[in-house]
Design an enzyme around this catalytic site. Structure first.
Site, PDB file in Angstrom:
ATOM      1  N   HIS A 141       0.875  -1.184   0.000  1.00 28.13           N
ATOM      2  CA  HIS A 141       0.000   0.000   0.000  1.00 28.13           C
ATOM      3  C   HIS A 141       0.905   1.224   0.000  1.00 28.13           C
ATOM      4  O   HIS A 141       1.444   1.590   1.032  1.00 28.13           O
ATOM      5  CB  HIS A 141      -0.873   0.050   1.254  1.00 28.13           C
TER       6      HIS A 141
HETATM    7  C1  LIG Z   1      -0.099  -8.026  -3.862  1.00 22.29           C
HETATM    8  C2  LIG Z   1      -0.921  -6.790  -3.636  1.00 22.29           C
HETATM    9  C3  LIG Z   1      -2.117  -6.897  -2.939  1.00 22.29           C
HETATM   10  C4  LIG Z   1      -2.889  -5.750  -2.712  1.00 22.29           C
HETATM   11  N1  LIG Z   1      -4.144  -5.884  -2.159  1.00 22.29           N
HETATM   12  C5  LIG Z   1      -4.956  -4.804  -2.105  1.00 22.29           C
HETATM   13  C6  LIG Z   1      -6.322  -4.930  -1.723  1.00 22.29           C
HETATM   14  O1  LIG Z   1      -6.822  -6.038  -1.513  1.00 22.29           O
HETATM   15  N2  LIG Z   1      -7.068  -3.799  -1.624  1.00 22.29           N
HETATM   16  C7  LIG Z   1      -6.539  -2.553  -1.862  1.00 22.29           C
HETATM   17  O2  LIG Z   1      -7.250  -1.566  -1.672  1.00 22.29           O
HETATM   18  N3  LIG Z   1      -5.266  -2.418  -2.273  1.00 22.29           N
HETATM   19  C8  LIG Z   1      -4.484  -3.505  -2.437  1.00 22.29           C
HETATM   20  N4  LIG Z   1      -3.216  -3.370  -2.927  1.00 22.29           N
HETATM   21  C9  LIG Z   1      -2.777  -2.033  -3.334  1.00 22.29           C
HETATM   22  C10 LIG Z   1      -3.455  -1.630  -4.642  1.00 22.29           C
HETATM   23  O3  LIG Z   1      -3.326  -2.649  -5.600  1.00 22.29           O
HETATM   24  C11 LIG Z   1      -2.853  -0.333  -5.122  1.00 22.29           C
HETATM   25  O4  LIG Z   1      -3.075   0.644  -4.147  1.00 22.29           O
HETATM   26  C12 LIG Z   1      -3.459   0.110  -6.429  1.00 22.29           C
HETATM   27  O5  LIG Z   1      -3.202  -0.811  -7.456  1.00 22.29           O
HETATM   28  C13 LIG Z   1      -2.913   1.473  -6.802  1.00 22.29           C
HETATM   29  O6  LIG Z   1      -3.514   1.873  -8.000  1.00 22.29           O
HETATM   30  P1  LIG Z   1      -2.822   2.948  -8.936  1.00 22.29           P
HETATM   31  O7  LIG Z   1      -3.687   3.056 -10.139  1.00 22.29           O
HETATM   32  O8  LIG Z   1      -2.550   4.154  -8.124  1.00 22.29           O
HETATM   33  O9  LIG Z   1      -1.382   2.353  -9.323  1.00 22.29           O
HETATM   34  P2  LIG Z   1      -0.951   0.956  -9.946  1.00 22.29           P
HETATM   35  O10 LIG Z   1      -1.948  -0.095  -9.697  1.00 22.29           O
HETATM   36  O11 LIG Z   1       0.438   0.727  -9.473  1.00 22.29           O
HETATM   37  O12 LIG Z   1      -0.950   1.225 -11.521  1.00 22.29           O
HETATM   38  C14 LIG Z   1       0.011   2.021 -12.152  1.00 22.29           C
HETATM   39  C15 LIG Z   1       0.186   1.508 -13.569  1.00 22.29           C
HETATM   40  O13 LIG Z   1       1.011   2.432 -14.282  1.00 22.29           O
HETATM   41  C16 LIG Z   1       1.922   1.713 -15.077  1.00 22.29           C
HETATM   42  N5  LIG Z   1       3.097   2.557 -15.315  1.00 22.29           N
HETATM   43  C17 LIG Z   1       4.061   2.895 -14.415  1.00 22.29           C
HETATM   44  N6  LIG Z   1       4.985   3.677 -15.001  1.00 22.29           N
HETATM   45  C18 LIG Z   1       4.601   3.847 -16.291  1.00 22.29           C
HETATM   46  C19 LIG Z   1       5.160   4.546 -17.394  1.00 22.29           C
HETATM   47  N7  LIG Z   1       6.289   5.260 -17.278  1.00 22.29           N
HETATM   48  N8  LIG Z   1       4.521   4.488 -18.586  1.00 22.29           N
HETATM   49  C20 LIG Z   1       3.357   3.791 -18.719  1.00 22.29           C
HETATM   50  N9  LIG Z   1       2.799   3.102 -17.693  1.00 22.29           N
HETATM   51  C21 LIG Z   1       3.403   3.137 -16.500  1.00 22.29           C
HETATM   52  C22 LIG Z   1       2.230   0.481 -14.245  1.00 22.29           C
HETATM   53  O14 LIG Z   1       2.764  -0.568 -15.044  1.00 22.29           O
HETATM   54  C23 LIG Z   1       0.878   0.162 -13.640  1.00 22.29           C
HETATM   55  O15 LIG Z   1       0.137  -0.720 -14.443  1.00 22.29           O
HETATM   56  C24 LIG Z   1      -2.428  -4.486  -3.158  1.00 22.29           C
HETATM   57  C25 LIG Z   1      -1.229  -4.389  -3.861  1.00 22.29           C
HETATM   58  C26 LIG Z   1      -0.484  -5.528  -4.120  1.00 22.29           C
HETATM   59  C27 LIG Z   1       0.788  -5.398  -4.909  1.00 22.29           C
END
Ligand SMILES: Cc1cc2nc3c(=O)[nH]c(=O)nc-3n(C[C@H](O)[C@H](O)[C@H](O)COP(=O)(O)OP(=O)(O)OC[C@H]3O[C@@H](n4cnc5c(N)ncnc54)[C@H](O)[C@@H]3O)c2cc1C
Ligand code: SF4
Lengths: 133, 508
Positions: free
Chosen positions: B438
């Site tokens: 997180h």
């Molecule tokens: C194993 C695990 C279990 C979890 N369980 C939970 C849960 O049950 N409930 C919960 O609320 N949260 C959970 N989390 C946390 C949750 O998944 C994250 O908080 C959430 O995915 C964040 O979303 P986001 O869109 O901010 O970023 P991310 O999900 O990290 O997405 C960012 C995306 O941007 C892409 N990216 C990065 N840099 C670039 C670039 N330069 N160019 C193009 N693309 C790029 C990445 O590849 C990625 O696909 C968990 C996380 C993990 C790893």
């Protein structure tokens, strides 16, 4: 995929896995089994370049650190007696320095992924394995 | 709507790619996907860029999954007073593909802190409609009783015996079969990760999606964002061709770590961008019972406590893979294998703390990241208490032994006095193993442009037409698992951006 490990690195991984997972254990599956080092090799090949280089460097550090530890600068971990391997690796596992302990834990995690992903190990623990589904 | 195919993947990357659109969204995790869907729903021409591939076949084990589908091969760690391992997925759908799908709205206490300390006020229900919309779209619902499994049921029984508030977890899924394999990706397609829900809907509404599209820089000119440029990764994993997308507005959703790195690499280095890196430091305990638990049966995470949320502590039932948790077993080979053989009688329960006393930063050294984070003394105490509470639960549930993983304590404790021994231990940051998935806060919203990266609408201070929607926006912990809050904020901000793009188009 790019190549994973070199011969020395594979041998180091195998030596450590043999100590961590001895053949006489309750599961009867040794870390010396080829598939553990094959798994680690495959794992390393999948890593991005920078992470792979770090992982390989860690295996070399384990190997190179053995001689000075044993007081015989040219001695190699891969050729050491099991008793010395055990003492050396225990020293890493219980090192007073946090970073050294964590490095060993990181390596242990990779070897554990290899061991715990072995279908035979899983079968003996009663843990389902997705590989065949 | 824009011209060209709706989906371009690494196999299609045979030449440079130039696109133009109304809004380009960088990153397809929960935040980026929801923003893209909201924008497409409003009739906006959207291009969604994702560095990773669309994963359609999952690996059977954790090592290969981490190495192939996570940034830095799954071995990313922050440096500071401890080394904190942290996972960020690199694929279409981002973290939603491999996470446990827990969806929970932020606590009122957390939102009050956002208001009082940062001038960001969502306390009067302003986001309610966004939460409703996202929960509806993503199929958020409680884990069904028939896929709870013993590990989750026992967790609820223990909380009940202790008189602690606990509940069945709500998740974004449809037809979960209780395989407990969320960390490997859902093989039966029950988890409604973004690649299955929201991105397909956005594409049906006209959004264009490019995978294997790595954004390296923002196109900035005269204080405005004009789009992005980067490179395309082909099927062989080579960065073979250039990428350039021009847009009226740019939405950053690359995640808390990659978004500030991208901004800073593009010359946006003001305070607030890359500072305030936050985590929920987490822990887990193993409890050994006389009876069979079969911890791999049941939803990955099916039950949690709400009892201690106001103290910044959350406890949950958990399963991942023995390869992850067996590190708690004694190192010595013979004892290790004996413990491996006991897995059927073991349950794993985790806990995490809000991390208010721990902070870090995202910096970049050339193309590489430098992540720092310091585990604050108050959080160390709180995580120690989390271990003690988990041990209390194991004792209440009838466990025989507890494996706390704390330096200075034996690897295996009797469940009878484990809580007391854990509480009595003198621990420092390096004695408590911790990790966190997180991550949030490194481009925080705030009323003060001198310290915050964006305003309440995710608009980046000092740069027009540039928005952030990912968890980097959180000025502090939301008090719960982060995904749902990120999706609701992305939904709200997506609506704002759509309105602004539309009104700019109408302007004479
Ligand atoms: C194993 C695990 C279990 C979890 N369980 C939970 C849960 O049950 N409930 C919960 O609320 N949260 C959970 N989390 C946390 C949750 O998944 C994250 O908080 C959430 O995915 C964040 O979303 P986001 O869109 O901010 O970023 P991310 O999900 O990290 O997405 C960012 C995306 O941007 C892409 N990216 C990065 N840099 C670039 C670039 N330069 N160019 C193009 N693309 C790029 C990445 O590849 C990625 O696909 C968990 C996380 C993990 C790893
Ligand atoms: S527990 Fe298994 S079936 Fe349920 S969502 Fe997770 S991976 Fe899919």
């Amino acid at each position: 995929m790019p190549p994973g490990l070199g011969d020395t690195e594979r041998a180091v991984a195998s030596t450590i896995a043999t100590w961590l997972y001895p053949p006489a254990g309750a599961l009867g599956v040794s870390g010396a089994a080829d598939r553990v080092s094959v798994y680690v090799d495959d794992y390393a090949a999948r890593l991005p370049t920078a992470s792979r280089l770090q992982f390989r460097a860690l295996l070399h550090a384990m190997d190179r650190g053995f001689g000075p530890w044993a007081g015989r600068p040219t001695a190699r971990l891969t050729e050491a007696r099991p008793k010395d391997v055990a003492a050396y690796l225990t020293a890493w596992a219980k090192a007073p320095t946090y970073t050294q302990r964590m490095l060993f834990e990181g390596l242990r995690t990779v070897l554990m992924m290899a061991y715990a992903s072995d279908p035979e190990v899983r079968a003996r623990c009663g843990i389902p394995w997705l590989g065949d589904t | 709507m824009g011209e060209g195919p709706r989906l371009r993947e690494p196999k299609d990357h045979v030449a440079d790619l130039r696109l133009h659109c109304d809004v380009v969204v960088v990153g397809s995790g929960p935040a980026g996907a929801i923003a893209a869907w909201r924008l497409a729903s409003a009739g906006v021409d959207v291009v969604l860029l994702e560095a990773g591939p669309w994963v359609r076949t999952f690996q059977p084990d954790v090592g290969r999954t981490l190495a192939s589908s996570f940034w830095d091969g799954g071995v990313r760690v922050t440096r500071g007073n401890v080394l904190l391992p942290t996972l960020q997925a690199r694929c279409l759908g981002g973290g939603s593909v491999y996470n446990s799908a827990i969806c929970m709205r932020p606590t009122t206490g957390a939102l009050a802190r956002w208001r009082d300390a940062h001038g960001i006020d969502f306390t009067s229900g302003e986001l309610d409609a966004d939460f409703d919309a996202v929960e509806r779209l993503m199929g958020v619902k409680p884990v069904a009783p028939d896929v709870m499994g013993r590990r989750n049921e026992l967790f609820l029984e223990a909380a009940k015996r202790l008189g602690w508030a606990a509940e069945v977890i709500q998740r974004n899924e449809e037809g979960c079969q209780g395989s407990a394999n969320c960390i490997l990706g859902c093989r039966v397609g029950a988890k409604l990760s973004m690649d299955r829900r929201s991105i397909p809907e956005a594409m049906a509404l006209g959004a264009r999606v490019v995978t294997g599209a790595v954004v390296d820089r923002l196109l900035l000119s005269r204080g405005r964002a004009r789009g992005v440029e980067g490179h395309l990764i082909n099927e062989a994993g080579e960065s073979a061709h250039a990428l350039r997308v021009t847009a009226k507005a740019t939405v950053l959703a690359a995640g808390t770590i990659a978004t500030p790195a991208l901004m800073r690499r593009s010359g946006l280095r003001k305070p607030g961008i890359g500072d305030n890196l936050r985590f929920h430091p987490s822990t887990y305990l193993l409890g050994r019972f006389d009876s069979e638990i079969l911890p791999w049966q049941g939803a990955t995470q099916g039950a949690h406590t709400t009892e201690f949320l106001d103290r910044g502590i959350k406890l949950e039932s958990l399963w991942a893979d023995p390869a992850v948790f067996s590190i708690r077993f004694p190192v010595e080979g013979l004892a290790f294998q004996e413990w491996m053989a006991r897995w059927p009688q073991i349950a794993v329960w985790d806990g995490w703390v809000s991390g208010d006393d721990s902070v870090g930063a995202v910096r970049e050294v050339g193309p590489r990241l430098d992540l720092t984070w310091n585990f604050g003394a108050r959080d160390v105490k709180l995580l120690q208490e989390t271990n003690a509470l988990l041990a209390e639960m194991f004792r209440a549930a009838g466990a025989r032994e507890v494996l706390p993983g704390m330096r200075g304590l034996p690897a295996v404790l009797s469940a009878d006095d484990a809580p007391e021994r854990i509480r009595a231990a003198r621990v420092t940051a390096t004695d408590l193993p911790t990790a966190s998935n997180h991550v949030f806060g490194a481009t925080p919203m705030g009323a003060d442009p001198a310290t915050a990266a964006t305003d309440k609408h995710g608009a980046v201070y000092g740069t027009e037409d540039l928005y952030v929607v990912d968890t980097g926006l959180f000025p502090e912990s939301p008090g719960v698992n982060p995904m749902l809050t990120a999706m609701a904020l992305a939904h709200a901000i997506g609506g704002t951006v759509a309105d602004r793009v539309a009104s700019a188009a109408r302007a004479p």
